[in-house]
Scaffold this motif. Structure first.
Motif, PDB file in Angstrom:
ATOM      1  N   SER A 290    -128.750  10.829 -19.511  1.00 36.43           N
ATOM      2  CA  SER A 290    -130.131  10.867 -19.031  1.00 36.43           C
ATOM      3  C   SER A 290    -130.951  11.816 -19.896  1.00 36.43           C
ATOM      4  N   GLU A 291    -132.245  11.568 -19.968  1.00 38.79           N
ATOM      5  CA  GLU A 291    -133.119  12.414 -20.783  1.00 38.79           C
ATOM      6  C   GLU A 291    -133.111  13.855 -20.294  1.00 38.79           C
ATOM      7  N   VAL A 292    -133.095  14.037 -18.972  1.00 40.70           N
ATOM      8  CA  VAL A 292    -133.113  15.393 -18.407  1.00 40.70           C
ATOM      9  C   VAL A 292    -131.856  16.155 -18.817  1.00 40.70           C
ATOM     10  N   THR A 293    -130.697  15.513 -18.688  1.00 36.22           N
ATOM     11  CA  THR A 293    -129.430  16.167 -19.036  1.00 36.22           C
ATOM     12  C   THR A 293    -129.366  16.476 -20.525  1.00 36.22           C
ATOM     13  N   LEU A 294    -129.768  15.508 -21.320  1.00 32.89           N
ATOM     14  CA  LEU A 294    -129.728  15.678 -22.771  1.00 32.89           C
ATOM     15  C   LEU A 294    -130.615  16.843 -23.206  1.00 32.89           C
ATOM     16  N   ALA A 295    -131.840  16.868 -22.707  1.00 32.29           N
ATOM     17  CA  ALA A 295    -132.777  17.926 -23.081  1.00 32.29           C
ATOM     18  C   ALA A 295    -132.276  19.294 -22.618  1.00 32.29           C
ATOM     19  N   HIS A 296    -131.756  19.359 -21.406  1.00 37.55           N
ATOM     20  CA  HIS A 296    -131.293  20.637 -20.861  1.00 37.55           C
ATOM     21  C   HIS A 296    -130.115  21.193 -21.654  1.00 37.55           C
ATOM     22  N   ARG A 297    -129.169  20.335 -22.007  1.00 43.19           N
ATOM     23  CA  ARG A 297    -127.986  20.819 -22.733  1.00 43.19           C
ATOM     24  C   ARG A 297    -128.325  21.274 -24.151  1.00 43.19           C
ATOM     25  N   VAL A 298    -129.176  20.519 -24.822  1.00 42.04           N
ATOM     26  CA  VAL A 298    -129.567  20.930 -26.176  1.00 42.04           C
ATOM     27  C   VAL A 298    -130.258  22.284 -26.129  1.00 42.04           C
ATOM     28  N   GLU A 299    -131.194  22.436 -25.202  1.00 42.45           N
ATOM     29  CA  GLU A 299    -131.940  23.688 -25.102  1.00 42.45           C
ATOM     30  C   GLU A 299    -131.025  24.850 -24.723  1.00 42.45           C
ATOM     31  N   PHE A 300    -130.090  24.605 -23.812  1.00 45.42           N
ATOM     32  CA  PHE A 300    -129.170  25.657 -23.387  1.00 45.42           C
ATOM     33  C   PHE A 300    -128.286  26.111 -24.538  1.00 45.42           C
ATOM     34  N   LEU A 301    -127.741  25.164 -25.277  1.00 45.00           N
ATOM     35  CA  LEU A 301    -126.865  25.514 -26.397  1.00 45.00           C
ATOM     36  C   LEU A 301    -127.610  26.305 -27.464  1.00 45.00           C
ATOM     37  N   LYS A 302    -128.861  25.977 -27.660  1.00 43.73           N
ATOM     38  CA  LYS A 302    -129.656  26.675 -28.676  1.00 43.73           C
ATOM     39  C   LYS A 302    -130.052  28.075 -28.220  1.00 43.73           C
ATOM     40  N   THR A 303    -130.501  28.191 -26.979  1.00 53.15           N
ATOM     41  CA  THR A 303    -131.037  29.480 -26.525  1.00 53.15           C
ATOM     42  C   THR A 303    -129.973  30.425 -25.985  1.00 53.15           C
ATOM     43  N   GLU A 304    -129.030  29.915 -25.195  1.00 53.34           N
ATOM     44  CA  GLU A 304    -128.036  30.778 -24.557  1.00 53.34           C
ATOM     45  C   GLU A 304    -126.820  31.039 -25.429  1.00 53.34           C
ATOM     46  N   PHE A 305    -126.398  30.040 -26.202  1.00 52.83           N
ATOM     47  CA  PHE A 305    -125.231  30.207 -27.060  1.00 52.83           C
ATOM     48  C   PHE A 305    -125.619  30.443 -28.513  1.00 52.83           C
ATOM     49  N   SER A 306    -126.903  30.385 -28.796  1.00 51.49           N
ATOM     50  CA  SER A 306    -127.433  30.627 -30.160  1.00 51.49           C
ATOM     51  C   SER A 306    -126.831  29.681 -31.201  1.00 51.49           C
ATOM     52  N   LEU A 307    -126.601  28.419 -30.815  1.00 55.14           N
ATOM     53  CA  LEU A 307    -126.068  27.439 -31.754  1.00 55.14           C
ATOM     54  C   LEU A 307    -127.207  26.791 -32.529  1.00 55.14           C
ATOM     55  N   GLU A 308    -127.001  26.629 -33.830  1.00 52.29           N
ATOM     56  CA  GLU A 308    -128.022  26.023 -34.678  1.00 52.29           C
ATOM     57  C   GLU A 308    -128.088  24.512 -34.453  1.00 52.29           C
ATOM     58  N   PRO A 309    -129.269  23.902 -34.592  1.00 49.09           N
ATOM     59  CA  PRO A 309    -129.400  22.448 -34.458  1.00 49.09           C
ATOM     60  C   PRO A 309    -128.428  21.679 -35.349  1.00 49.09           C
ATOM     61  N   SER A 310    -128.209  22.185 -36.551  1.00 51.97           N
ATOM     62  CA  SER A 310    -127.290  21.509 -37.469  1.00 51.97           C
ATOM     63  C   SER A 310    -125.857  21.531 -36.939  1.00 51.97           C
ATOM     64  N   TYR A 311    -125.480  22.665 -36.317  1.00 50.66           N
ATOM     65  CA  TYR A 311    -124.135  22.788 -35.745  1.00 50.66           C
ATOM     66  C   TYR A 311    -123.951  21.759 -34.627  1.00 50.66           C
ATOM     67  N   ILE A 312    -124.951  21.642 -33.767  1.00 51.52           N
ATOM     68  CA  ILE A 312    -124.891  20.684 -32.658  1.00 51.52           C
ATOM     69  C   ILE A 312    -124.876  19.256 -33.191  1.00 51.52           C
ATOM     70  N   ALA A 313    -125.706  18.974 -34.179  1.00 50.08           N
ATOM     71  CA  ALA A 313    -125.826  17.618 -34.721  1.00 50.08           C
ATOM     72  C   ALA A 313    -124.516  17.123 -35.307  1.00 50.08           C
ATOM     73  N   HIS A 314    -123.771  18.005 -35.963  1.00 43.62           N
ATOM     74  CA  HIS A 314    -122.511  17.597 -36.569  1.00 43.62           C
ATOM     75  C   HIS A 314    -121.352  17.586 -35.561  1.00 43.62           C
ATOM     76  N   ARG A 315    -121.617  18.076 -34.353  1.00 45.86           N
ATOM     77  CA  ARG A 315    -120.605  18.073 -33.281  1.00 45.86           C
ATOM     78  C   ARG A 315    -121.256  17.575 -31.985  1.00 45.86           C
ATOM     79  N   PRO A 316    -121.808  16.371 -31.979  1.00 43.81           N
ATOM     80  CA  PRO A 316    -122.573  15.890 -30.815  1.00 43.81           C
ATOM     81  C   PRO A 316    -121.757  15.756 -29.537  1.00 43.81           C
ATOM     82  N   ALA A 317    -120.425  15.720 -29.657  1.00 41.08           N
ATOM     83  CA  ALA A 317    -119.596  15.640 -28.445  1.00 41.08           C
ATOM     84  C   ALA A 317    -119.814  16.838 -27.546  1.00 41.08           C
ATOM     85  N   ILE A 318    -120.279  17.945 -28.119  1.00 39.53           N
ATOM     86  CA  ILE A 318    -120.533  19.143 -27.331  1.00 39.53           C
ATOM     87  C   ILE A 318    -121.575  18.884 -26.250  1.00 39.53           C
TER      88      ILE A 318
END
Length: 368
Positions: A290-318
């Motif tokens: 869902s859009e809500v889940t997708l947006a929330h997880r991306v934002e959480f990983l970036k802000t709370e875990f300080s993961l870079e967009p590139s890191y997430i993009a190459h490991r989308p299973a996260i």
């Protein structure tokens, strides 16, 4: 004058009669009156009627609401004789009482079936296909009207052959109740032929059918449109001949074209255009979220875990892992272990997140 005298004499004789004689006279009159009243009442009272809704609740196990809906199709029934025969036959065939109730609620016409002409040969067909009484019982509860439509039983046999077992077919039916509704020769087989032209094997198609029933039951033109969408999802190997194509096809089958565009644009805003393309090409099924889940997880990983967009993009299973049940608990375990110097500070978080629960506990909790 003569008549008057006779009446007077009769009245005098009655007044001098013994009490017992008068008592019997009155009892006789009362009994006659009671008998006449009872006869009149019995004649006037209507005979007991068969009430469909009451029968559905008391004998079939339906809820009052279900019985109310089902009774609309059974107004013509005047007696429980045939419904009782149907229920008795199904019970003798090994069909559970709860499944019979589910079947009746979904298809009230079942109670009007002819035991000898309809139910007996249909159950025999299913048994000849190798289905056990328990499997037949579940099938009756899942597919409404299975006994009234011989073509559904024929289609069931086809899918058992395609998927390899009734158990797998039942899994597909629980997800897609309409699976047996489409014509095999004119819809399903042409779709299979097209997918094989795209480079998918029959086993690939069978596996996809367990994930989405739309592939084989939609019209051919719609299937071609979905294949075209799948080919455009990403930049890395999303081609009909690639393994990734199957995941892309599952993704486009699960959402509308509008939703697909909206989720793609959401990822582009959250990760960047190039990173979003990489993420989708590596794991197209993230577009099924869902859009809500997708947006929330991306934002959480970036802000709370300080993961870079590139890191997430190459490991989308996260993005598919639960924040509450996996990501957050494991993150804080590693955070504490780092603070105590018990793990390397440059540990790869995705490796931590992707491990099974047992391996994570064994590696990071039991060995510390």
């Amino acid at each position: 004058m003569l008549l008057q005298n006779r009446l007077i004499c009769a009245l005098r004789a009655a007044s001098h009669a013994p009490a017992s004689t008068l008592h019997l006279f009155h009892l006789s009159n009362a009994a006659a009156t009671a008998t006449a009243t009872a006869t009149a009442t019995a004649t006037a009272a209507p005979s007991a009627q068969f009430v469909v809704e009451d029968y559905l609740v008391a004998s079939c196990g339906l809820t009052p609401a279900q019985a109310c809906r089902a009774s609309k199709y059974l107004r013509h029934l005047k007696s429980p004789a045939n419904p009782d025969a149907v229920r008795a036959f199904l019970a003798d065939a090994g069909i559970a009482e709860a499944d019979i109730a589910s079947a009746i609620a979904a298809d009230p016409r079942l109670l009007c079936s002819k035991v000898d002409k309809t139910l007996t040969p249909r159950v025999a067909q299913l048994r000849d296909m190798g289905l056990s009484p328990i499997q037949i019982s579940r099938l009756v509860a899942i597919i409404a009207g299975i006994f009234h439509n011989p073509s559904k039983i024929t289609r069931l046999e086809f899918y058992i052959s395609l998927l390899g077992s009734y158990a797998r077919v039942e899994t597909a039916l629980n997800r897609y109740r309409f699976l047996l509704s489409q014509d095999i020769e004119n819809v399903v087989k042409p779709n299979m032929a097209f997918l094989q032209q795209c480079g998918l094997s029959e086993d690939d198609i069978a596996g996809l059918n367990l994930r989405t029933g739309h592939l084989l039951t939609c019209n051919l033109e719609h299937l071609k449109t979905m294949v075209a969408r799948a080919e455009k999802l990403g930049v890395r190997g999303v081609r009909p001949s690639s393994g990734m194509f199957k995941k892309a096809l599952i993704a486009v089958c699960s959402v509308t074209a509008e939703k697909l565009i909206a989720k793609t644009e959401l990822l582009e805003r959250a990760l960047g255009y190039a990173e979003a393309k990489i993420a989708v090409s590596k794991l197209p099924t993230i577009l099924s979220m869902s859009e809500v889940t997708l947006a929330h997880r991306v934002e959480f990983l970036k802000t709370e875990f300080s993961l870079e967009p590139s890191y997430i993009a190459h490991r989308p299973a996260i993005l598919t892992y639960s924040l509450e049940r996996r990501l957050i608990p494991r993150y804080f375990v590693i955070h504490v272990l780092k603070a105590k110097g018990l793990v390397k500070r440059d540990i790869d978080l995705f490796g931590v997140f992707s491990q099974s629960h047992e391996k994570f506990v064994q590696k990071y909790l039991h060995h510390q």
